[in-house]
Design a protein around this motif. Sequence first.
Motif, short mmCIF file in Angstrom:
data_model
loop_
_atom_site.label_atom_id
_atom_site.label_comp_id
_atom_site.label_asym_id
_atom_site.label_seq_id
_atom_site.Cartn_x
_atom_site.Cartn_y
_atom_site.Cartn_z
N UNK A 17 5.99 -43.74 17.22
CA UNK A 17 5.09 -43.41 16.11
C UNK A 17 4.50 -42.02 16.37
N UNK A 18 4.46 -41.19 15.31
CA UNK A 18 3.87 -39.86 15.43
C UNK A 18 2.66 -39.73 14.51
N UNK A 19 1.77 -38.82 14.89
CA UNK A 19 0.64 -38.42 14.07
C UNK A 19 0.93 -36.98 13.71
N UNK A 20 1.02 -36.67 12.41
CA UNK A 20 1.52 -35.35 12.02
C UNK A 20 0.93 -34.86 10.70
N UNK A 21 0.91 -33.52 10.52
CA UNK A 21 0.43 -32.95 9.26
C UNK A 21 1.53 -33.07 8.21
N UNK A 22 1.14 -33.35 6.98
CA UNK A 22 2.12 -33.44 5.90
C UNK A 22 1.76 -32.42 4.82
N UNK A 23 2.42 -32.51 3.70
CA UNK A 23 2.14 -31.63 2.57
C UNK A 23 0.85 -32.03 1.86
N UNK A 24 0.26 -33.14 2.26
CA UNK A 24 -1.01 -33.57 1.66
C UNK A 24 -2.07 -33.69 2.74
N UNK A 110 9.09 -35.96 -1.94
CA UNK A 110 9.90 -34.86 -1.39
C UNK A 110 8.95 -33.76 -0.96
N UNK A 111 8.97 -33.45 0.31
CA UNK A 111 8.04 -32.47 0.85
C UNK A 111 8.61 -31.06 0.80
N UNK A 112 7.73 -30.12 0.55
CA UNK A 112 8.10 -28.70 0.59
C UNK A 112 7.35 -28.01 1.73
N UNK A 113 6.51 -28.75 2.43
CA UNK A 113 5.73 -28.22 3.54
C UNK A 113 6.68 -27.94 4.71
N UNK A 114 6.52 -26.81 5.36
CA UNK A 114 7.48 -26.33 6.35
C UNK A 114 7.70 -27.29 7.53
N UNK A 115 6.64 -27.78 8.14
CA UNK A 115 6.82 -28.63 9.31
C UNK A 115 7.55 -29.93 8.96
N UNK A 116 7.07 -30.64 7.95
CA UNK A 116 7.70 -31.92 7.61
C UNK A 116 9.12 -31.72 7.09
N UNK A 165 -7.83 -25.80 8.18
CA UNK A 165 -8.98 -26.26 7.40
C UNK A 165 -8.75 -26.06 5.90
N UNK A 166 -7.50 -25.90 5.50
CA UNK A 166 -7.17 -25.72 4.09
C UNK A 166 -7.38 -27.06 3.37
N UNK A 167 -8.21 -27.09 2.33
CA UNK A 167 -8.46 -28.35 1.63
C UNK A 167 -7.16 -28.90 1.01
N UNK A 168 -7.00 -30.18 1.08
CA UNK A 168 -5.84 -30.83 0.47
C UNK A 168 -6.25 -32.22 0.02
N UNK A 169 -5.34 -32.89 -0.68
CA UNK A 169 -5.65 -34.24 -1.16
C UNK A 169 -4.36 -35.04 -1.21
N UNK A 170 -4.52 -36.32 -1.38
CA UNK A 170 -3.38 -37.22 -1.48
C UNK A 170 -2.54 -36.85 -2.71
N UNK A 171 -1.29 -37.27 -2.71
CA UNK A 171 -0.38 -36.94 -3.80
C UNK A 171 -0.70 -37.75 -5.06
#
Length: 187
Positions: A17-24, A110-116, A165-171
């Motif tokens: 299991x990983x803990x990771x940043x997503x596009x949201x 479908x993610x467009x965020x670079x890491x994911x 610290x860029x604000x984001x929200x759920x999809x």
Amino acid sequence: MHNDLKKAVEVLKSGGIILYPTDTIWGIGCDATNAEAVQRIYDIKKREDSKSMLVLMENPALLDRYIDEVPEVAWDLVDVSTTPLTVIYPGAKNLAANLIAEDGSIGIRFTKEEFTRQLLQRFRRPIVSTSANKSGEKSSVFFDDISEEIKQAVDYIVEYRQDDRMPSKASSVIKLGPGGQIEILRK
């Protein structure tokens, strides 16, 4: 980022299991085809397994591998979406059985965020993505918001973007039904 990607893929391949940043928001993830790993996430979140979780994919061309019959309107929704959109598709297949909802559906984004995106390309399978919190608690937008209990329960914590610290929200969430019927579940 390269070391994070390499280690995260190793952990996913081993059923971890990983803990990771997503596009949201920050998420807890695992191999979406591994029922034991999926169960561990339900346990970590103290979430009923009747509440399905969504999966991340990097390429809509892979959708046919995991959905029996992709409704035509789905392609339009994916094409026109400019913000993160989770679509709940009927007829899920080739995923862990305990990940699929009782009605046979699955939520896919479908993610467009670079890491994911790179993580998914290297792993070559969909990844579970669920908020990094216990069921019923507020979602963790920033890494610092994630409880120590969640951090201790996972096998690997991605370092990339921990200080973001860029604000984001759920999809947004849309459910597709018979005959191309669309139901908006979350804007």
